[in-house]
Scaffold this motif. Structure first.
Motif, PDB file in Angstrom:
ATOM      1  N   PRO A 122       2.903   9.043  19.493  1.00 46.55           N
ATOM      2  CA  PRO A 122       2.404   9.958  18.601  1.00 46.55           C
ATOM      3  C   PRO A 122       3.525  10.389  17.420  1.00 46.55           C
ATOM      4  N   ASP A 123       4.843  10.646  18.255  1.00 46.31           N
ATOM      5  CA  ASP A 123       5.801  11.209  17.390  1.00 46.31           C
ATOM      6  C   ASP A 123       6.783  10.220  16.508  1.00 46.31           C
ATOM      7  N   ILE A 124       6.366   9.120  16.556  1.00 51.69           N
ATOM      8  CA  ILE A 124       7.195   8.005  15.930  1.00 51.69           C
ATOM      9  C   ILE A 124       7.611   8.450  14.478  1.00 51.69           C
ATOM     10  N   LEU A 125       6.909   8.991  13.543  1.00 53.83           N
ATOM     11  CA  LEU A 125       7.086   9.387  12.306  1.00 53.83           C
ATOM     12  C   LEU A 125       7.964  10.606  12.368  1.00 53.83           C
ATOM     13  N   ASP A 126       7.793  11.459  13.092  1.00 53.97           N
ATOM     14  CA  ASP A 126       8.522  12.836  13.377  1.00 53.97           C
ATOM     15  C   ASP A 126       9.792  12.533  13.693  1.00 53.97           C
ATOM     16  N   LYS A 127       9.990  11.469  14.403  1.00 55.34           N
ATOM     17  CA  LYS A 127      11.519  11.102  14.773  1.00 55.34           C
ATOM     18  C   LYS A 127      12.311  10.041  14.006  1.00 55.34           C
ATOM     19  N   THR A 128      11.737   9.717  12.800  1.00 57.61           N
ATOM     20  CA  THR A 128      12.310   8.882  11.888  1.00 57.61           C
ATOM     21  C   THR A 128      12.089   9.081  10.499  1.00 57.61           C
ATOM     22  N   LEU A 181      14.904   1.548   4.612  1.00 53.87           N
ATOM     23  CA  LEU A 181      14.112   1.250   5.879  1.00 53.87           C
ATOM     24  C   LEU A 181      14.846   1.842   7.320  1.00 53.87           C
ATOM     25  N   VAL A 182      14.013   2.130   8.040  1.00 49.96           N
ATOM     26  CA  VAL A 182      14.394   2.654   9.468  1.00 49.96           C
ATOM     27  C   VAL A 182      13.561   1.579  10.273  1.00 49.96           C
ATOM     28  N   VAL A 189      18.729   2.124   8.462  1.00 54.12           N
ATOM     29  CA  VAL A 189      18.950   2.895   9.608  1.00 54.12           C
ATOM     30  C   VAL A 189      18.485   2.094  10.805  1.00 54.12           C
ATOM     31  N   TYR A 190      19.265   2.071  12.059  1.00 52.07           N
ATOM     32  CA  TYR A 190      18.557   1.512  13.325  1.00 52.07           C
ATOM     33  C   TYR A 190      18.560   2.862  14.249  1.00 52.07           C
ATOM     34  N   HIS A 191      17.119   3.062  14.404  1.00 50.13           N
ATOM     35  CA  HIS A 191      17.057   4.406  15.277  1.00 50.13           C
ATOM     36  C   HIS A 191      16.672   3.618  16.749  1.00 50.13           C
ATOM     37  N   HIS A 192      17.677   4.070  17.588  1.00 47.12           N
ATOM     38  CA  HIS A 192      17.821   3.463  18.787  1.00 47.12           C
ATOM     39  C   HIS A 192      16.926   4.156  19.933  1.00 47.12           C
ATOM     40  N   GLU A 193      15.460   3.981  19.849  1.00 53.26           N
ATOM     41  CA  GLU A 193      14.828   4.612  20.851  1.00 53.26           C
ATOM     42  C   GLU A 193      13.286   4.026  20.719  1.00 53.26           C
TER      43      GLU A 193
END
Length: 672
Positions: A177-183, A194-195, A425-429
């Motif tokens: 649910p928080d995928i957009l909040d974190k990216t 791009l993320v 950006v690479y978001h490592h989560e």
């Protein structure tokens, strides 16, 4: 964020990269200069070439992890950012698609959720409507046009939605649910296009028999590429800026249109030159008309080189040719009738890979080869220029933002965006949970498609020569493409010990102290580099498959080359998201079985030769050890063939497909 890439770790990684470079160059230089057995050059040279390939491969890996990047948490997402969540599907089970769609609907940041159904299924349309989800499929304007699989599906949806940002999910990738909040906060930087987040599979057991998780790639490799501003789009679990994609589409359209106009003008000039030879006895007016048409094409080429408006160039060229034709009052009607029939059959323009009309090879060949009558040549020029109109309101998606040059749209798209100056950006989560193949046949289909797509991009848009990319970005894209050539090196690595143990032919001049003094340090620091860069993550399975799947990598290279160079179709298959029925399919690994049999037989013969005093103990020991290593590598395929899915994974509909805990994490509320 997982705290990889700390300063202390980065120091050791860089130290090992330098040591690998020094030890590797020392070993390979000595191999080329002083160690080749030229009496057996036919295996000695391929082996040292394979070793050189491996050195380049490990140095590219070293360059990648040289800039391991650990990002802090993203800034808060802008509250007013509009987002479209795209769930791409073709023929996946409806319950699987809807599970992902309902999870996407519950993403906390305000957004619109869209199911992009390339299968145009009425039942899925009804389910989407019943649950308040958007539904998009292709319209009639796509009939008879190249569809470009997933890339075409996404390009179609781009034209009927409006969100500033796009979250792209495969049909099986259940988002948190928080995928957009974190990216979304990364896009506060206006240059970020791009993320990308990792792809993680919830139905994979701990020992990962099919090597699906790719922790090395979705860890140090992507983090390293991120340090070079070269982390690339992986097809799913990524957020993209619409503005960047639309710029990409418009720039690509202009480039492809310019190429096509140049081809049209070249074909036109060839036809006029042919006609001039046949017009020596024609009236002066005919000669003047030919001169005028040729001058029009030369002027158009000059304007192209000057960078003037494409629409203005084509308009002016067409007008000049029309005016030239109107001045003719005399013509050889019988010759013209034959030429008109040829023009009618010519089909001068077709839609190319990028969705842009291109002058066909058939048209170029016909115009250059035929002995035209003067008026027929002029008419053929007019036909090509008229067909090549820049304004195309009647075509399916003339602007294709996502790249369509490959069966995988992701890498080429991000490479083009980087070439335009955008950042990634690479978001490592892990923020979404998907389904990995549950049988070896599906896995091989998936890996083949990935490899084919990568090689297609390499052959069509080699990053080493692409304009706009920085040197580091060029090398980061090239590094990924380079790895798929490993199948050819693997064949040599398997063949060398077999040849020695069967026939006593050594590819090196001798297994002397010089050999071991150079080879062992190189191998030790090489393995230490992988161990330190990938600390805390399992990398052995990936190393096994990089060699064990050598037939797949070779097939990918040869079929992609045949497609790019000779136009042979690749075909496209959506990776099945459920387990395929049937027992173990040993035929899928027949080449590896044959190689393994030869390795075992060679070891038996080699030991026999040693007992009989026909070979050296050191040479036999080294090559038997090499065979054992190869067999350990190949052993992963036995488990893969026997693997029939993870019994601990449970899909909401009761089938063994999705880990229940990931569903509980990602989908809060009622399900189908």
């Amino acid at each position: 964020m997982q705290p990889t890439g700390k300063p202390a770790k980065l120091f050791w990684v860089r130290l090992l990269v330098v040591l690998t470079l020094l030890a590797g160059v020392n070993y390979i230089a000595w191999r080329w200069i002083a160690s080749l057995n030229w009496d057996a050059w036919w295996i000695a040279v391929p082996l040292v070439a394979a070793e050189t390939y491996s050195l380049v491969d490990v140095l590219l890996f070293g360059l990648t992890v040289w800039r391991l990047k650990t990002r802090p948490a993203a800034p808060p997402a802008p509250a007013d950012a509009t987002v479209d969540v795209f769930i791409t599907t073709y023929n996946e089970p409806l319950d699987l698609v809807m599970t992902t769609a309902l999870a996407a609907q519950r993403i906390r940041h305000p957004h619109s959720t869209w199911i992009l159904d390339d299968g145009d299924r009425a039942e899925l349309r009804e389910l989407a409507a019943a649950n308040g989800l958007g539904y998009v499929t292709r319209g009639a304007d796509w009939d008879g046009m190249p569809r470009h699989a997933k890339a075409g599906n996404l390009n179609n949806a781009l034209m009927v939605t409006e969100g500033e940002f796009l979250l792209i999910l495969d049909a099986d990738q259940i988002p948190e649910p928080d995928i957009l909040d974190k990216t979304l906060g990364y896009f506060n930087n206006r240059k970020t296009a791009l993320v990308q987040t990792p792809q993680y599979f919830s139905n994979v057991p701990a020992d990962d028999p099919l090597g699906s998780q790719a922790p090395l790639f979705y860890g140090p490799i992507q983090q390293g590429k991120d340090g070079w501003n070269a982390a690339f789009f992986c097809g799913s679990n990524a957020i993209l800026r619409r503005e960047a994609l639309m710029q990409l589409g418009l720039v690509g359209y202009v480039k492809e249109t310019e190429k096509s106009i140049r081809r049209a003008l070249s074909a036109s000039q060839a036809a006029i030159r042919k006609a001039r030879k046949a017009a020596s006895g024609e009236p002066a007016l005919m000669q003047q008309t030919l001169d005028e048409v040729e001058a029009a094409t030369r002027e158009a080429r000059r304007r192209l080189d000057a960078g003037e408006s494409l629409s203005e160039i084509t308009y002016r060229a067409r007008r000049r040719v029309e005016q030239a034709v109107q001045t003719l009052v005399l013509a050889d009607v019988s010759a013209l009738q034959s030429d008109l029939a040829e023009i009618a059959a010519m089909s001068p323009v077709a839609v190319g890979d990028a969705g842009v009309p291109v002058v066909t090879d058939d048209a170029v060949q016909r115009m250059a080869a035929r002995d035209w009558s003067p008026l027929g040549a002029i008419e053929s020029v007019q036909a090509v220029l008229d067909a090549l109109s820049v304004e195309r309101t009647d075509e399916a998606q003339p602007v294709m933002p996502l790249a369509t040059i490959s069966v995988t749209e992701d890498m080429a798209t991000s490479m083009r965006m980087h070439g335009l100056g955008w950042q990634s950006v690479y978001h490592h989560e892990v923020l979404a949970y998907g389904l990995a193949p549950e049988d070896i046949g599906t896995m091989l289909t998936q890996r083949l498609r990935w490899a084919q797509g990568t090689i297609q991009v390499f052959l069509r848009e080699n990053p080493l020569v692409q304009r706009g990319l920085k040197l580091g970005q060029r090398l980061m894209y090239f590094a990924t493409m380079w790895t798929y050539l490993s199948g050819f090196a693997a064949v040599v690595y398997f063949a060398a010990p077999i040849i020695y143990l069967l026939f006593g032919i050594l590819p090196v001049s001798s297994l002397s102290t010089d050999f071991f003094a150079r080879f062992i340090p190189f191998m030790v620091v090489n393995q230490l580099l992988f161990a330190v860069a990938g600390k805390g993550i399992p990398t052995w399975r990936g190393q096994q498959y990089s060699l064990a799947l050598f037939p797949t990598w070779i097939k990918a290279c040869t079929t992609a080359a045949a497609n790019v160079w000779f136009g042979r179709p690749l075909g496209f298959a959506v990776t099945p998201k459920d387990r395929q029925s049937g027992g173990p399919r040993w035929s899928l690994i027949r080449p590896q079985i044959v190689v393994s049999v030869f390795l075992i037989a060679a070891s038996i013969v080699g030991i026999g030769r040693l007992v009989a005093g026909m070979s050296e103990p050191i040479g036999t020991f080294v090559n038997v050890f090499w065979v054992v290593f190869d067999l350990i590598i190949m052993s992963v395929l036995i488990r893969a063939v026997l693997y029939q899915g993870n019994p601990a994974a449970v899909h909401p509909d009761g089938t063994d497909s999705v880990n229940e805990t990931s569903i509980e994490r990602a989908v809060r509320g009622p399900q189908l």
